[in-house]
Motif scaffolding. Structure first.
Motif, PDB file in Angstrom:
ATOM      1  N   UNK A 149      24.947  45.708  82.243  1.00 26.46           N
ATOM      2  CA  UNK A 149      24.848  46.051  83.352  1.00 26.46           C
ATOM      3  C   UNK A 149      24.002  45.515  84.291  1.00 26.46           C
ATOM      4  N   UNK A 150      22.955  44.883  83.684  1.00 33.14           N
ATOM      5  CA  UNK A 150      21.678  43.669  84.913  1.00 33.14           C
ATOM      6  C   UNK A 150      21.865  42.558  84.343  1.00 33.14           C
ATOM      7  N   UNK A 151      22.758  42.167  83.280  1.00 29.55           N
ATOM      8  CA  UNK A 151      22.593  40.812  83.661  1.00 29.55           C
ATOM      9  C   UNK A 151      21.971  40.122  82.018  1.00 29.55           C
ATOM     10  N   UNK A 152      21.896  40.826  81.398  1.00 29.63           N
ATOM     11  CA  UNK A 152      20.293  40.474  80.413  1.00 29.63           C
ATOM     12  C   UNK A 152      21.127  39.657  79.160  1.00 29.63           C
ATOM     13  N   UNK A 153      22.628  39.848  78.841  1.00 24.62           N
ATOM     14  CA  UNK A 153      23.608  38.829  77.949  1.00 24.62           C
ATOM     15  C   UNK A 153      22.862  37.870  77.036  1.00 24.62           C
ATOM     16  N   UNK A 157      20.010  37.366  71.553  1.00 23.58           N
ATOM     17  CA  UNK A 157      21.677  37.008  70.139  1.00 23.58           C
ATOM     18  C   UNK A 157      22.275  37.798  69.444  1.00 23.58           C
ATOM     19  N   UNK A 158      20.466  38.726  69.285  1.00 21.14           N
ATOM     20  CA  UNK A 158      20.902  39.918  68.094  1.00 21.14           C
ATOM     21  C   UNK A 158      20.855  41.199  68.869  1.00 21.14           C
ATOM     22  N   UNK A 159      20.705  42.239  68.632  1.00 18.94           N
ATOM     23  CA  UNK A 159      20.598  43.829  68.647  1.00 18.94           C
ATOM     24  C   UNK A 159      20.001  44.517  67.883  1.00 18.94           C
ATOM     25  N   UNK A 160      19.396  45.015  67.185  1.00 21.04           N
ATOM     26  CA  UNK A 160      20.112  45.723  65.980  1.00 21.04           C
ATOM     27  C   UNK A 160      18.982  47.062  66.294  1.00 21.04           C
ATOM     28  N   UNK A 216      31.014  42.010  72.706  1.00 24.46           N
ATOM     29  CA  UNK A 216      30.463  41.745  71.714  1.00 24.46           C
ATOM     30  C   UNK A 216      29.740  39.764  71.657  1.00 24.46           C
ATOM     31  N   UNK A 217      29.581  39.470  72.959  1.00 25.74           N
ATOM     32  CA  UNK A 217      28.617  38.055  72.410  1.00 25.74           C
ATOM     33  C   UNK A 217      27.180  38.096  71.939  1.00 25.74           C
ATOM     34  N   UNK A 218      26.662  39.689  72.405  1.00 29.82           N
ATOM     35  CA  UNK A 218      25.968  39.638  71.410  1.00 29.82           C
ATOM     36  C   UNK A 218      25.686  40.507  70.726  1.00 29.82           C
ATOM     37  N   UNK A 219      25.285  40.185  68.715  1.00 28.65           N
ATOM     38  CA  UNK A 219      25.616  40.549  68.091  1.00 28.65           C
ATOM     39  C   UNK A 219      24.766  42.205  67.485  1.00 28.65           C
ATOM     40  N   UNK A 259      31.851  50.529  69.867  1.00 27.97           N
ATOM     41  CA  UNK A 259      33.079  50.103  69.235  1.00 27.97           C
ATOM     42  C   UNK A 259      33.027  49.227  68.474  1.00 27.97           C
ATOM     43  N   UNK A 260      32.058  48.031  68.888  1.00 31.53           N
ATOM     44  CA  UNK A 260      32.273  46.622  68.826  1.00 31.53           C
ATOM     45  C   UNK A 260      30.645  46.606  67.999  1.00 31.53           C
ATOM     46  N   UNK A 261      30.242  47.768  67.545  1.00 37.53           N
ATOM     47  CA  UNK A 261      29.068  47.084  66.675  1.00 37.53           C
ATOM     48  C   UNK A 261      29.090  47.251  64.730  1.00 37.53           C
ATOM     49  N   UNK A 262      28.720  46.524  64.294  1.00 33.85           N
ATOM     50  CA  UNK A 262      28.232  46.321  62.894  1.00 33.85           C
ATOM     51  C   UNK A 262      27.285  47.513  61.765  1.00 33.85           C
ATOM     52  N   UNK A 263      28.307  47.785  61.044  1.00 32.25           N
ATOM     53  CA  UNK A 263      27.195  48.726  60.507  1.00 32.25           C
ATOM     54  C   UNK A 263      26.181  48.116  59.935  1.00 32.25           C
TER      55      UNK A 263
END
Length: 537
Positions: A149-153, A157-160, A216-219, A259-263
């Motif tokens: 929502x605020x343009x930081x994507x 690269x990765x969020x855990x 999904x650009x950021x894992x 929904x687009x997260x990776x377990x």
């Protein structure tokens, strides 16, 4: 008040350890992070950079750590914390202070834009195009807002996520229920952060967020805790309320609900233990990645699986409790509720704000049983109601008939959660979380082992609106419960209010079992009403 800390040396936690009959000197902890004091009048928006390890490598990403609900950057600096683990592993680090660090929690629309600014500052400071984020609890929601929502994507690269309530928390719903509202107000558990974590508010956030391009650009890796610290600890109330497996603050279904997260993982630890390095760092580190390079081989198999196949299964909201609550403004209160025969046990947790409040339970035969405060447990600001006083009791094979709860205290409030273990089991089924203004709505509550539901009489349901600043006002009576006995369901039909916002419907269901004995169970249903643009407020 949190003190701003400038760079200094933290004293050694230990000088030596004996391993294999020889003395080995432990490595010193890292120097304290350096403050970037962007908010001289407070903490919100300040950020810190960790000491650069001697073995730091440009082949490893920069990590920004994001705090959770009612927390601050010290979450990561504790003994056996993530800062020390990342430093020893050669990572460059940074930390952020969100609005919660100044006392009152902020929602994602307040924390998100500030976090987006800090993300860009951290990337610029270290001279990198992208960073990684490790976020605890609500910090994962604030991170999603910052990115989408605020343009930081483009900078991440990765969020855990460590136990992030992606679908909200039923504990936040309870903070605004008719039964708990008085107590939550006294305990200070109503702020913008808690308001935004109600399950219907988060359903609306998911609607606004998950359809955005580039989600999904950021894992994003998801993890959840399944820790159980036992009956009548500070976590017991949360374990009772949250559906399915949980860590005392967030259910696994919510933590794995992106929904687009990776377990990534689940583990049998509590919510706060998710940030303990010895418990989870080894599970998180292999998922960290630099720039556009591929993630570690251990994570590739998970990434190739569909998110849907990894998400936690949907769970129904439990309605097998008896709930009572209110104010002690007049100094005393009395609640009467029936118990049917055949119960294996009943467990009660009566929450008050003051330890001096007296709580007594009287059986149908007149036996008085005092409920004493449970032994104090470590407080966890991220776990709602953990700082309440818990008056607890478990009774085996309780006597059937009317039981009486009496309370005496000044300037207090109370909430009783009773969990009877018997044949009558209730669940809210197929309940929508969002409605349009004035739309016809319906709640279905199914009951197993209830006997003749056609004899059930329900009290009028109370419809209340959750105010963004913590206020709750009664709007209207939602009407009598309509019954469908063929499916053992109780149906409540109502019309959604015309004012956008988050609402709770709280009501008791009074019925008879197959032995013609009265029983009662309680229902709290949280939903949102959206405006024409599909937003809540």
């Amino acid at each position: 008040m949190i003190q701003k800390v400038r760079a200094r040396m933290i004293p050694l936690l230990g000088l030596s350890a004996v391993l294999a009959c020889s003395s080995v000197v432990q490595a010193a902890p890292p120097p304290a992070p350096a403050l970037h004091d962007d908010n001289p009048s407070g903490h919100f928006g300040d950020w810190y950079t960790g000491a650069v390890p001697p073995q730091a490598s440009n082949d490893k990403p920069v990590i920004l750590f994001v705090q959770g609900l009612h927390s601050n950057y010290n979450t990561w600096l504790k003994t056996d914390g993530y800062y020390e683990a990342a430093y020893k592993a050669g990572y460059r680090t940074a930390f952020v202070q969100l609005k919660d660090a100044d006392g009152t929690g902020g929602d994602m629309w307040t924390n998100g834009p500030k976090l987006a600014e800090v993300i860009k500052k951290v990337a610029q400071y270290y001279g990198v195009s992208q960073i990684n984020i490790i976020a605890h609890s609500k910090g994962g929601i604030d991170t999603q807002a910052a990115l989408l929502h605020y343009g930081a994507a483009p900078y991440v690269n990765v969020v855990h996520q460590l136990s992030t309530p992606n679908k909200g928390s039923e504990l936040a719903d309870m903070a605004y229920s008719d039964w708990t509202s008085w107590l939550a107000e006294i305990l200070g558990k109503k702020d913008d952060a808690v308001y935004s974590l109600q399950t219907s508010y988060m359903a609306n956030f998911r609607t606004q967020t998950d359809s955005k391009p580039g989600v999904s650009a950021t894992k994003t890796y998801m993890s959840g805790g399944e820790g159980d610290d036992g009956w009548f600890t500070a976590y017991w109330f949360a374990h009772a309320i949250l559906p399915g497996e949980d860590d005392g603050a967030v259910s696994v279904a919510s933590a794995l609900g992106l929904p687009y997260g990776i377990k990534s993982f689940t583990k049998n630890i509590s919510h706060s233990a998710m940030t303990t390095a010895s418990q989870t760092w080894s599970l998180v580190q292999p998922k960290l990645a630099l720039g556009k390079k591929a993630v570690a081989a251990a994570a590739l198999q998970e990434e190739n699986l569909s998110a849907a196949s990894q998400a936690a299964p949907a769970v129904s909201e439990n309605s097998s409790f008896i709930m009572k609550g209110g104010s002690l403004a007049k100094g005393t209160a009395k609640e009467i509720f029936p118990l049917e025969s055949g119960l294996g046990s009943i467990s009660l947790d009566v929450l008050t704000a003051k330890e001096t409040t007296q709580v007594t339970l009287t059986s149908p035969s007149g036996k008085k049983i005092p409920l004493n405060p449970a032994k104090s447990a470590e407080k966890d600001d991220a776990v709602l109601f953990s700082d309440a006083v818990h008056h607890t009791l478990t009774l085996e094979n309780p006597e059937k008939g009317n039981w009486t709860l009496e309370l005496s205290g000044e300037g207090d409030a109370y909430f009783m959660l009773a969990r009877p273990e018997g044949r009558v089991k209730g669940q809210i089924k197929n309940a929508r979380k969002q409605y349009k203004q004035g739309e016809n709505a319906q709640i279905a509550v199914s009951f197993d082992g209830a006997g003749k539901l056609e004899d059930t009489k329900a009290k009028k349901a109370k419809l209340t609106r959750s105010g963004g600043k913590g206020k709750v006002k009664s709007l209207q009576q939602a009407g009598e419960v309509n019954l469908q006995t063929a499916k053992n369901e109780v149906l409540l039909n109502f019309k959604a209010p015309t004012e956008p916002g988050v609402y709770n419907i709280s009501f008791d269901i009074n019925g008879v079992n197959e032995r013609q004995e009265p029983f009662t169970r309680s229902v709290n249903y949280n939903f949102a009403v959206t405006d024409e643009a599909g937003k809540i407020e």
